[in-house]
Each structure stands twice: as structure tokens, then as C-alpha cells.
Design a protein around this motif. Structure first.
Motif, short mmCIF file in Angstrom:
data_model
loop_
_atom_site.label_atom_id
_atom_site.label_comp_id
_atom_site.label_asym_id
_atom_site.label_seq_id
_atom_site.Cartn_x
_atom_site.Cartn_y
_atom_site.Cartn_z
N ALA A 9 0.94 -1.44 -0.01
CA ALA A 9 -0.01 -0.07 -0.13
C ALA A 9 0.80 1.28 -0.05
O ALA A 9 0.46 2.22 -0.59
CB ALA A 9 -1.11 0.16 1.17
N ASN A 113 -5.03 5.96 1.54
CA ASN A 113 -4.35 5.56 0.20
C ASN A 113 -4.96 4.25 -0.26
O ASN A 113 -4.42 3.42 -0.96
CB ASN A 113 -2.83 5.57 0.50
CG ASN A 113 -2.42 4.21 1.15
OD1 ASN A 113 -3.32 3.69 2.01
ND2 ASN A 113 -1.18 3.92 1.27
N SER A 125 -6.60 -2.61 -2.01
CA SER A 125 -6.00 -2.27 -0.68
C SER A 125 -6.92 -1.36 0.10
O SER A 125 -6.79 -0.17 0.02
CB SER A 125 -4.49 -1.51 -1.21
OG SER A 125 -3.95 -1.42 0.31
N GLU A 127 -7.72 -0.94 3.77
CA GLU A 127 -7.13 -1.26 5.34
C GLU A 127 -8.05 -0.23 6.34
O GLU A 127 -7.29 0.87 6.72
CB GLU A 127 -5.86 -0.92 5.33
CG GLU A 127 -4.98 -1.70 4.36
CD GLU A 127 -3.40 -1.56 4.45
OE1 GLU A 127 -2.89 -2.51 4.57
OE2 GLU A 127 -3.18 -0.35 4.01
N ASP A 262 -9.36 5.06 4.97
CA ASP A 262 -8.55 4.19 4.14
C ASP A 262 -9.22 2.89 3.68
O ASP A 262 -8.59 1.85 3.82
CB ASP A 262 -7.12 3.84 5.07
CG ASP A 262 -6.01 3.60 4.18
OD1 ASP A 262 -6.16 3.78 2.97
OD2 ASP A 262 -5.19 2.88 4.82
N SER A 311 -2.85 -2.32 7.94
CA SER A 311 -2.66 -1.08 8.76
C SER A 311 -3.29 0.13 7.94
O SER A 311 -2.88 0.35 6.70
CB SER A 311 -0.95 -0.93 8.73
OG SER A 311 -0.32 -0.49 7.55
N GLU A 313 -3.65 3.88 6.68
CA GLU A 313 -2.62 4.96 6.54
C GLU A 313 -3.79 6.10 6.31
O GLU A 313 -4.67 6.03 5.67
CB GLU A 313 -1.74 4.72 5.10
CG GLU A 313 -0.42 4.11 5.45
CD GLU A 313 -0.73 2.52 5.49
OE1 GLU A 313 0.03 1.73 6.52
OE2 GLU A 313 -1.62 2.02 4.73
CA LIG Z 1 -3.56 1.69 3.55
#
Ligand SMILES: [Ca+2]
Ligand SMILES: [Ca+2]
Ligand SMILES: [Ca+2]
Length: 334
Positions: A9, A113, A125, A127, A262, A311, A313
Motif C-alpha cells: 500500500a 491511500n 488495498s 485497510e 483508508d 495497517s 494509512e
Molecule cells: Ca493503506
């Protein structure tokens, strides 16, 4: 062998680190409010493959230094990024004004992101970070007032379309309201990748190790934290990472419907948040006039093979009203 195209990511933004200003207060010296983050009150990531890198920890840095670096990354229009590490890692941010809760409309958006895999709109992605909000009810400009959770689509009783697929893959798909996890500082930092790097225990009777992967060999335990163990609490979300290849090659991180950070493209309406989705500890809606402080923490506890841990971000937070973005919350939460 087909090349894997789901990139870790954070890879691209690491390459694009830019100098950011660290401002604490309105821009331009007048009283015009800025739609973006102007304060980082506490940045405390959990163990993670980007921890101590996003932002970078340097020998001797204190909690205040790390808060300042986090603000430099995500304050203003947010050209940088901070990682929150694995489950529970968090950041608390503030603004130079109260983000107003306008009836029927989404009020802010936490920028991340998240992205989709090529040609997909269900996974990529994603998260998810759980979002909490607080109104400065005692008007002292301090985040010492009650916190309320934004009840996203997997809040207690909620369900995602991919849950059956996740169950088949062996994921733990329960939402747990009072989840608690403790990470223990490793005695030393290994030279090579290992599956048994940092020990953790949760309050459900589970324990295990966080892995160190071969791409990231800096310490994963936040180095400015003096304690030898750190505990994080919050709502734990269903594990959304599914290895579609079934042989450890292709991890698809499925999107939750709404209400998280995210988890959805920043440009899509479903990444926006209505303050009216905030609930108290009993799950009852609270009627906030607005919010002054926002806390975001990583909501999933899962290791996804070579991709590393899930995780969250964060690249910023934006007030939708000050940026003239009108999104009806009824178009998201149906
Ligand atoms: Ca991320
Ligand atoms: Ca609203
Ligand atoms: Ca206060």
C-alpha cells in the motif's frame, strides 16, 4: 509466473516524500478557517512494517517530535502520509474550527491511500480505520470531552457482502466492541525476516507474533514509546484480507461499505462521513452539533502474507462544507 500487481500500500508515496510545512493554526494570519488538519494531538501507531518510517523516527525523538512530524505529513492539503500500524494504532487530530454537522449531509472525509485492484470495485488495498469523533463541549480547546464512534457498515449487527467468502477462507469475521491487544517490545531487532518477531496477546485468549518481512527491516515497535509493552483498545472489525490465489500470492483486501478511513477511494462518495452516524457506548445515536477532534485507529488485526499486516494509512482530513462538497448521507447508508 504471473507478476503480482497488487503493490504494498505505501510503496509509491514513500518514493514521493515532499517537504511539508508544519503549521499550527489558521493559514495566512486571518481568521478564515482551513478545511484541513491543523493539530496533531497524539500520534501513537501500533507495531507495523512502516512504523518508525512514516513518519521517520530519529534517535532521541519524543512523543512531541513525532506529533510534529505527523502534522507535517498530514496537515494542510496533506502531501505526506502517516501509518497507524496494526490493530489499534491511532492518531488524534484537531482543527482550527468546529466541523459543522449539517443535517442529511456528510461532513468530513478522512483521506487515505486505499485503491482497487485492476478492473475491480470490491477489493484492492482497503485497510479500514475506525473513526471516532469528539465535540469540544467545554470549549477549552482540549480533547478532554466524550468520544463517540462512527458506526460504519460493520458496526455491531452490520454485515458486508464478502463475509461468507472470508469465512470460507478461515478469517475471523466477528466484530468485537471491546477488543484489546498488547504488543511486547522485542529484546532485539533481527537481521532477517522472521514470522516470530513481536509477541502480542489479546483479551479474547489469543496470542501470536507479528512478522518482520524482508522488505522492511527497521524496528516495527514505535521507538519513542518508553514502555516495554503497549496496549490498544477499540472495535475490532472482520478480517477482510482473502488470499484469492490460495497459495500466498494474491491478497485481496475487501472494501467495507461505508463509515471507515483508508477503505474507499478518496474521490468516492462512500469515503465521506456523516457526524450523525456517531453512536455512544450502547450503540445509541448522539446528536453532535459538530466535531473538533477526530481519532482514527486501525480496525483490523490481520497479517496478509507478503503484504504484511493490515495497517490504516492517513494522508489528511478534509471538512466537506468548507470545500463545497455536498454528499447526501442517504446515498451512502441506504
Ligand atoms: Ca493503506
Ligand atoms: Ca451531517
Ligand atoms: Ca474540551
Amino acid at each position: 509466473m504471473k507478476k503480482i500487481f497488487l503493490l504494498p500500500a505505501c510503496l509509491l508515496p514513500i518514493l514521493a516524500v515532499t517537504a511539508c510545512s508544519s503549521e499550527d493554526g489558521p493559514k495566512g494570519g486571518d481568521n478564515t478557517p482551513t478545511p484541513f488538519v491543523t493539530r496533531v494531538i497524539d500520534y501513537r501507531p501500533a507495531v507495523g512494517q512502516f512504523t518508525n518510517q512514516l513518519p521517520e523516527y530519529e534517535e532521541g525523538d519524543t512523543q512531541e517530535d513525532m506529533n510534529r512530524k505527523a502534522l507535517a505529513a498530514i496537515g494542510g492539503e496533506g502531501e505526506g502520509m502517516v501509518t497507524l500500524g496494526g490493530f489499534g494504532g491511532y492518531i488524534i487530530v484537531g482543527f482550527d474550527h468546529t466541523i459543522e454537522n449539517k443535517s442529511g449531509l456528510c461532513d468530513f472525509r478522512v483521506l487515505g491511500n486505499a485503491f482497487y485492484a485492476n478492473g475491480q470495485s470490491d477489493y484492492g488495498s482497503c485497510e479500514p480505520g475506525v473513526i471516532m469523533v469528539s465535540y469540544d463541549a467545554n470549549h477549552n480547546n482540549q480533547a478532554d470531552d466524550p468520544w463517540y464512534e462512527i458506526a460504519g457498515s460493520s458496526h455491531l449487527g452490520g454485515k458486508e457482502s464478502w463475509i461468507d467468502l472470508a469465512n470460507e477462507a478461515g478469517n475471523d469475521t466477528k466484530t468485537i466492541a471491546d477488543y484489546e491487544i498488547t504488543y511486547f517490545r522485542p529484546e532485539q531487532n533481527p537481521d532477517t525476516a522472521t514470522d516470530n518477531y513481536i509477541r502480542w496477546e489479546d483479551n479474547q485468549g489469543n496470542s501470536g507474533y507479528k512478522a518482520m518481512n524482508s522488505s522492511h527491516k527497521q524496528p516495527y515497535y514505535p521507538q519513542w514509546i518508553k514502555e516495554d509493552k503497549i496496549t490498544f483498545k477499540g472495535t475490532r472489525l472482520p478480517q477482510n484480507g482473502i488470499d484469492l490465489s490460495k497459495e500466498g500470492k494474491y491478497y485481496a483486501l475487501y472494501r467495507f461499505r461505508y463509515g471507515y478511513a483508508d477503505n474507499e477511494l478518496n474521490s468516492n462518495d462512500a469515503s465521506a462521513i456523516d457526524i450523525d452516524w456517531a453512536v455512544d457506548g450502547q450503540g445509541n445515536p448522539v446528536n453532535l452539533p459538530g466535531v473538533d477532534f477526530i481519532k482514527i485507529y486501525t480496525g483490523v488485526n490481520q497479517e496478509n502474507g507478503w503484504l504484511g499486516e493490515c495497517s490504516t494509512e492517513i494522508t489528511g482530513v478534509v471538512d466537506l462544507h468548507l470545500t463545497q462538497v455536498e454528499i447526501k448521507s442517504s446515498t451512502i447508508k441506504q
